[in-house]
Design a protein around this motif. Sequence first.
Motif, mmCIF file in Angstrom:
data_model
loop_
_atom_site.group_PDB
_atom_site.id
_atom_site.type_symbol
_atom_site.label_atom_id
_atom_site.label_comp_id
_atom_site.label_asym_id
_atom_site.label_seq_id
_atom_site.Cartn_x
_atom_site.Cartn_y
_atom_site.Cartn_z
ATOM 1 N N VAL A 116 -27.707 -23.710 48.106
ATOM 2 C CA VAL A 116 -26.908 -22.519 47.829
ATOM 3 C C VAL A 116 -27.831 -21.328 47.647
ATOM 4 O O VAL A 116 -28.969 -21.465 47.196
ATOM 5 N N ALA A 168 -27.510 -17.173 46.194
ATOM 6 C CA ALA A 168 -26.647 -16.154 45.603
ATOM 7 C C ALA A 168 -26.943 -14.801 46.226
ATOM 8 O O ALA A 168 -28.088 -14.484 46.552
ATOM 9 N N TRP A 210 -21.841 -16.642 46.324
ATOM 10 C CA TRP A 210 -22.714 -17.800 46.468
ATOM 11 C C TRP A 210 -22.383 -18.464 47.800
ATOM 12 O O TRP A 210 -21.221 -18.802 48.073
ATOM 13 N N PHE A 245 -27.647 -23.237 41.555
ATOM 14 C CA PHE A 245 -26.588 -22.234 41.537
ATOM 15 C C PHE A 245 -26.914 -21.140 40.520
ATOM 16 O O PHE A 245 -26.869 -19.944 40.804
ATOM 17 N N SER A 273 -30.406 -19.217 41.318
ATOM 18 C CA SER A 273 -30.263 -18.292 42.440
ATOM 19 C C SER A 273 -29.528 -17.028 42.007
ATOM 20 O O SER A 273 -29.893 -15.911 42.394
ATOM 21 N N HIS A 274 -28.494 -17.197 41.193
ATOM 22 C CA HIS A 274 -27.742 -16.034 40.715
ATOM 23 C C HIS A 274 -28.623 -15.122 39.866
ATOM 24 O O HIS A 274 -28.637 -13.897 40.053
#
Length: 334
Positions: A10, A12, A170, A206, A209-210
């Motif tokens: 993933v 973001a 995402w 997740f 990355s955000h």
Amino acid sequence: MRLKRSVAAVVAVAASGLSSAMLGTGSADATSGCPTLYVVAIPGTWETGANRSPIANGPGMLAGVTDGLPHSTEVAYVDYPATAFPWEGDMYGSSKKQAVQNARALIGAMAQRCDTTRVALVGYSHDADAAGDVAAEIGTGTGVVDDIARHVGATSVVRTVASAGTVWAWLGGIDTGRLSSVESVIDSRSLWQVAIGSTGSGVDGFRTSHLDAVSTQRMMARQETSRAVASFGDVEGVLLLMASPDLADRFVASTLGPLDSGHPELRESLRVYLSELCNVANAADRLFTHRNTMLRRIRRVNELLPRPLEDNALNIGMALEIHHWRGGPGASAT
């Protein structure tokens, strides 16, 4: 190549609208030729395009809105195939899509030319619908996220509007090799800046990355960069170097000397030359210029630098990267 080892990969994305172009409260400088208000008007069915009604005159029903506006206002009418019936060649959906694209292009061009001008959208008949789509796209970032998702081959997308003018997304199952070319799908007249986080997998990926995307986004806003796209991988070192903005500014000024406030072509040539490990041929290829031109630029750079390149390459490289992401005087969007 498509990432196969981690299908849960993933990345973001944080997209920020350049809201001053749409909702800015500043006034344009009259001497610059920029209007204080730019009205983008989308005429209704049969009021524009090849199938325009023979009795239509001027902008149609919207004239009642746009006539009599102050001289400081500029009005642009969107030209598109304003049709609705199958036998006219362009049905409602494709007609509206063209209206949205043409309106977006007008707004983007004005935002790039006059960044303090406010913009108003008006539409009549079925293209009040188009005007609403453009406004929603600007407010929620729908278009830019979808474009990026398609470009990187995302198999899943999760998005949320974080605030007015900011959207977080995402993207899962992406082709990581295409992340470096995201800027190619962002129109140069786009009203959005895009910050891309690191890639990862699972819940930790997740979250990380955000956070990385948000850090990149904040750096872009703080530095007032004119660049449309930044990835965490590109700016991670710059984030560390700019932990103290005042010290970073002093470091750049003392390291680059005259290159800090001028000579953007020389500055970019030097940055690329260092990123190519001082390989003149490779740097020339990246900049689409001749090898001898690169050699002349490097010689001129050495004349301007406070310390010779060969004695201070590491500091010069760091200073150039800070400058590359920084807005304001002397900055270049090269």
